[in-house]
Scaffold this motif. Structure first.
Motif, PDB file in Angstrom:
ATOM      1  N   ARG A   1       0.827  -1.207   0.000  1.00 13.73           N
ATOM      2  CA  ARG A   1       0.000   0.000   0.000  1.00 13.73           C
ATOM      3  C   ARG A   1       0.862   1.257   0.000  1.00 13.73           C
ATOM      4  N   LEU A   2       1.962   1.219   0.763  1.00 19.38           N
ATOM      5  CA  LEU A   2       2.864   2.364   0.772  1.00 19.38           C
ATOM      6  C   LEU A   2       3.511   2.572  -0.595  1.00 19.38           C
ATOM      7  N   ALA A   3       3.902   1.460  -1.225  1.00 23.22           N
ATOM      8  CA  ALA A   3       4.540   1.570  -2.542  1.00 23.22           C
ATOM      9  C   ALA A   3       3.567   2.079  -3.595  1.00 23.22           C
ATOM     10  N   ALA A   4       2.280   1.764  -3.420  1.00 23.25           N
ATOM     11  CA  ALA A   4       1.299   2.171  -4.426  1.00 23.25           C
ATOM     12  C   ALA A   4       0.760   3.569  -4.185  1.00 23.25           C
ATOM     13  N   GLU A   5       0.602   3.952  -2.919  1.00 27.11           N
ATOM     14  CA  GLU A   5      -0.105   5.195  -2.615  1.00 27.11           C
ATOM     15  C   GLU A   5       0.779   6.286  -2.022  1.00 27.11           C
ATOM     16  N   ALA A   6       1.922   5.929  -1.479  1.00 24.50           N
ATOM     17  CA  ALA A   6       2.704   6.933  -0.746  1.00 24.50           C
ATOM     18  C   ALA A   6       4.187   6.777  -1.032  1.00 24.50           C
ATOM     19  N   ARG A   7       4.556   6.788  -2.313  1.00 26.12           N
ATOM     20  CA  ARG A   7       5.964   6.629  -2.651  1.00 26.12           C
ATOM     21  C   ARG A   7       6.786   7.834  -2.210  1.00 26.12           C
ATOM     22  N   LEU A   8       6.235   9.020  -2.456  1.00 24.96           N
ATOM     23  CA  LEU A   8       6.975  10.224  -2.088  1.00 24.96           C
ATOM     24  C   LEU A   8       7.188  10.303  -0.574  1.00 24.96           C
ATOM     25  N   ARG A   9       6.118  10.013   0.177  1.00 25.48           N
ATOM     26  CA  ARG A   9       6.221  10.067   1.636  1.00 25.48           C
ATOM     27  C   ARG A   9       7.238   9.049   2.151  1.00 25.48           C
ATOM     28  N   THR A  10       7.176   7.833   1.611  1.00 26.31           N
ATOM     29  CA  THR A  10       8.103   6.793   2.048  1.00 26.31           C
ATOM     30  C   THR A  10       9.536   7.146   1.693  1.00 26.31           C
ATOM     31  N   SER A  11       9.729   7.668   0.474  1.00 29.10           N
ATOM     32  CA  SER A  11      11.080   8.042   0.056  1.00 29.10           C
ATOM     33  C   SER A  11      11.616   9.167   0.929  1.00 29.10           C
ATOM     34  N   LEU A  12      10.737  10.113   1.275  1.00 26.66           N
ATOM     35  CA  LEU A  12      11.165  11.232   2.113  1.00 26.66           C
ATOM     36  C   LEU A  12      11.567  10.759   3.501  1.00 26.66           C
ATOM     37  N   VAL A  13      10.777   9.862   4.080  1.00 25.83           N
ATOM     38  CA  VAL A  13      11.095   9.355   5.418  1.00 25.83           C
ATOM     39  C   VAL A  13      12.397   8.558   5.396  1.00 25.83           C
ATOM     40  N   VAL A  14      12.543   7.697   4.392  1.00 25.60           N
ATOM     41  CA  VAL A  14      13.775   6.899   4.304  1.00 25.60           C
ATOM     42  C   VAL A  14      14.981   7.810   4.081  1.00 25.60           C
ATOM     43  N   GLY A  15      14.825   8.812   3.195  1.00 25.11           N
ATOM     44  CA  GLY A  15      15.936   9.725   2.934  1.00 25.11           C
ATOM     45  C   GLY A  15      16.331  10.527   4.162  1.00 25.11           C
ATOM     46  N   LEU A  16      15.350  11.037   4.898  1.00 24.48           N
ATOM     47  CA  LEU A  16      15.662  11.799   6.108  1.00 24.48           C
ATOM     48  C   LEU A  16      16.263  10.918   7.192  1.00 24.48           C
ATOM     49  N   SER A  17      15.790   9.682   7.270  1.00 23.49           N
ATOM     50  CA  SER A  17      16.367   8.768   8.259  1.00 23.49           C
ATOM     51  C   SER A  17      17.819   8.467   7.923  1.00 23.49           C
ATOM     52  N   LEU A  18      18.123   8.277   6.643  1.00 22.57           N
ATOM     53  CA  LEU A  18      19.518   8.046   6.247  1.00 22.57           C
ATOM     54  C   LEU A  18      20.367   9.283   6.517  1.00 22.57           C
ATOM     55  N   PHE A  19      19.796  10.457   6.241  1.00 21.72           N
ATOM     56  CA  PHE A  19      20.520  11.703   6.532  1.00 21.72           C
ATOM     57  C   PHE A  19      20.812  11.818   8.025  1.00 21.72           C
ATOM     58  N   PHE A  20      19.821  11.489   8.841  1.00 19.84           N
ATOM     59  CA  PHE A  20      19.998  11.532  10.288  1.00 19.84           C
ATOM     60  C   PHE A  20      21.045  10.518  10.731  1.00 19.84           C
ATOM     61  N   TRP A  21      21.024   9.308  10.124  1.00 22.26           N
ATOM     62  CA  TRP A  21      21.976   8.257  10.501  1.00 22.26           C
ATOM     63  C   TRP A  21      23.399   8.682  10.168  1.00 22.26           C
ATOM     64  N   PHE A  22      23.615   9.170   8.958  1.00 25.51           N
ATOM     65  CA  PHE A  22      24.969   9.572   8.568  1.00 25.51           C
ATOM     66  C   PHE A  22      25.428  10.815   9.342  1.00 25.51           C
ATOM     67  N   GLY A  23      24.485  11.693   9.672  1.00 24.43           N
ATOM     68  CA  GLY A  23      24.856  12.829  10.507  1.00 24.43           C
ATOM     69  C   GLY A  23      25.328  12.400  11.875  1.00 24.43           C
ATOM     70  N   LEU A  24      24.619  11.443  12.470  1.00 28.27           N
ATOM     71  CA  LEU A  24      25.053  10.917  13.766  1.00 28.27           C
ATOM     72  C   LEU A  24      26.392  10.211  13.649  1.00 28.27           C
ATOM     73  N   PHE A  25      26.583   9.477  12.554  1.00 31.11           N
ATOM     74  CA  PHE A  25      27.858   8.773  12.368  1.00 31.11           C
ATOM     75  C   PHE A  25      29.014   9.774  12.323  1.00 31.11           C
TER      76      PHE A  25
END
Length: 604
Positions: free
Chosen positions: A43-67
């Motif tokens: 359902r996320l892949a079909a209806e909320a690709r932008l939202r999912t991509s944004l959350v994953v991208g921000l989480s990766l940004f947060f992870w690398f920032g912490l690293f």
């Protein structure tokens, strides 16, 4: 006719004999969870690709920032303290790791206990599952797995970059990285199991006092932490962060290194695994670390057995005991708060005023909300009321620097705590209307009025509290009135921006099926709101703190060369305030605008 076979009672009412085996029952529930997860992902892949991509991208940004942040910190320790393998290095890292993991351990116990309670007792799904021929311990295990995921994703998001950065800085051997996922996994299992046991015992033995016991335990933990931190910050001179200060602090926090604590086992395992052997055949770091890993895994397995036994013995009894208790009569003694609010809110139209009072009434009737609000902001008030340690050195430029930094840090702390509350309580406001939303939709009010009332309720309520806290901090630090006014303006921008973002994103991504606000806040939308809120606070504070800092010291001290001419400092400060105001307008208007468009189309 006598040959007619009558059904036997055992055949008509199979209770135990027809239950599937434990293994088969576990497979059924895992299959159920797998189907739910795959359906949700599709359902996320079909209806909320932008939202999912944004959350994953921000989480990766947060992870690398912490690293990057942890990498720099550990490099500083290696260069300034001692190299890996030296006794002082081991002591420093033992202090840091033990304190860090013990803090997470305590928070994970509370978080897991609250999530397990929300999944087991007030849940409609559990009410349905209880009608099925399922073992009680299987239901508890099913909810325990959810709590393990929801309460520990943040732990892995914080701990994994920290541990990988440490291994990279000290050039840890391969078995450090091989042990790491098993060490973190076994450690994360322990507080979650303890929280589940705590929840089951509390509801089974003290169902009426559950909120009081939970609040008292949380208050005790926070007060203990506050006392320890405050004693550490006690300074009779400016030798903070020196060798004597560190020795005294290391001694005061010795309770975090008790040998019975899982955080101590994890710290020793990581430190042993990260060091290299000193060419002594009897010195086997991988073996020493492995022993701690075995201790962690064995304790996690023991707690898994205890959770199953407690679920089998207590869950059904505590569930029906809680559901069948006599409801308390609602108290009308606090009705004066509603009348006072109605008087104060007279400037707003009547429909909006009624909706705001409804949210206020919901807030004061929910002990989970107001108790956490009182605990965190009460402790902040206690801290701010005592933050006057710099008054005796006002002629020292270094002290002036610290006063300015501390005042803005206090402002940032207020904003960060407010962001957790807006994520936890304001973001789920629209979703929590749930199946009762049809009542609101039938009222003779526009949907825009409903959403604006929630925004004004959140912004106004948070601004009254936060501005008071920031004012107390500034008065105790005796900063100039220019900074006091600037802090009040930034506080207002933070309250408006964080409230607009939470209400807007909550309307864009409502979840009317979920009844637990913790699960709504822990979802993609809540995570996105929390990450964006943290970035917003950081930008607003930096845009005003840096110009203000240079402006104040250009007036008082003679510290050339300045990157900008002194005569232009005030314009730099004005530009920073204007930029913060523009940023606040963007993060308020854009989410609210899109939230209104989405909210008008909602059909329930």
């Amino acid at each position: 006719m006598t040959d007619d076979v009558q059904p036997q009672p055992e055949a008509r009412f199979p209770v135990v004999g027809d239950l599937p085996s434990h293994e088969r029952e576990g497979q059924i529930f895992w299959r159920l969870r797998w189907r739910l997860c795959t359906s949700h992902l599709r359902r996320l892949a079909a209806e909320a690709r932008l939202r999912t991509s944004l959350v994953v991208g921000l989480s990766l940004f947060f992870w690398f920032g912490l690293f990057a942040l942890f990498y720099g910190g550990f490099e500083f320790v290696v260069k300034q303290v001692d190299p890996p393998g030296a006794p002082y290095h081991a002591k420093t890292m033992e202090f840091v790791f033990s304190l860090f993991f013990l803090s997470l351990l305590v928070m994970l116990v509370f978080s897991a206990g609250i999530i397990v309670y929300g999944g087991l007792y007030p849940s409609k799904e559990t009410e349905f599952l209880l009608t099925l021929p399922t073992r009680d311990e299987r239901l508890v295990d099913y909810r325990f797995q959810e709590a393990l995921f929801f309460s520990n994703w943040g732990f892995f998001l914080l701990a994994s970059p920290m541990m990988l950065a440490y291994g990279a800085v000290v050039h840890a051997p391969w078995y450090y990285f091989a042990y790491l996922p098993f060490l973190l996994g076994a450690f994360a299992y322990i507080p979650c199991a303890l929280g589940t046991l705590f929840c089951l015992v509390l509801i089974d033995r003290l169902p009426r006092l559950r909120r009081i016991v939970l609040g008292a335990a949380a208050l005790f933990v926070i007060a203990t932490a506050y006392r320890s931190i405050w004693r550490t910050l006690e300074m009779t001179d400016l030798e903070a962060l020196g060798r004597s200060w560190f020795t005294e602090t290391f001694h005061r926090f010795r309770f975090t290194r008790d040998q019975w604590l899982p955080s101590t086992w994890l710290s020793h395992a990581l430190i042993d695994a990260a060091r290299r052997s000193n060419n002594n055949p009897r010195d086997l770091p991988w073996f020493d670390s492995g022993k701690y890993l075995i201790v962690l895994v064995s304790n996690a397995l023991l707690l898994h057995v205890l959770v199953g036994a407690a679920g089998k013995r207590m869950f059904r009894r505590s569930y029906w005991g809680l559901q069948s208790r006599q409801a308390r009569k609602p108290k009308v003694a606090w009705g004066w708060i509603d009348r006072l609010a109605e008087t104060v809110l007279w400037v707003f139209p009547h429909p909006m005023r009624v909706l705001m009072i409804k949210d206020l009434r919901h807030f004061r009737r929910d002990p989970v909300q107001w108790s956490q609000f009182l605990i965190f902001f009460g402790l902040l008030l206690l801290y701010f009321a005592n933050v006057d340690r710099f008054r005796q050195h006002r002629s020292n430029p270094d002290v002036l620097t610290w006063v300015n930094i501390v005042s803005f840090l206090n402002l940032a702390v207020v904003g960060l705590i407010l962001s957790t509350f807006t994520t936890r309580f304001i973001y789920p406001l629209v979703s929590l209307e749930g199946r009762r939303f049809w009542i609101l939709s039938r009222l003779p009010v526009k949907r825009d009025t409903i959403l604006y009332s929630k925004f004004l309720f959140a912004a106004g309520g948070s601004w009254i509290t936060c501005s008071g806290l920031v004012l107390v901090s500034d008065l105790m630090l005796a900063v100039s009135w220019l900074i006091v006014g600037l802090h009040q303006l930034i506080c207002l921008l933070l309250c408006i921006g964080l409230s607009g973002m939470a209400v807007g994103l909550g309307a864009i991504m409502p979840n009317f099926r979920e009844q637990s606000p913790s699960k709504i806040a822990a979802g993609f939308g809540g995570t996105l709101n929390l990450v964006l809120s943290a970035i917003y606070i950081l930008l607003v504070v930096l845009l005003t703190a840096l110009p203000c800092h240079f402006y104040m010291f250009a007036e008082r001290t003679d510290l050339p060369p300045w990157p900008i001419h002194r005569g232009n400092m005030q314009w730099w400060l004005i530009a920073g305030v204007a930029s913060s105001t523009a940023l606040a307008a963007i993060v308020t208007i854009v989410p609210l605008h899109h939230g209104l468009k989405s909210f008008r189309k909602v059909e329930v």
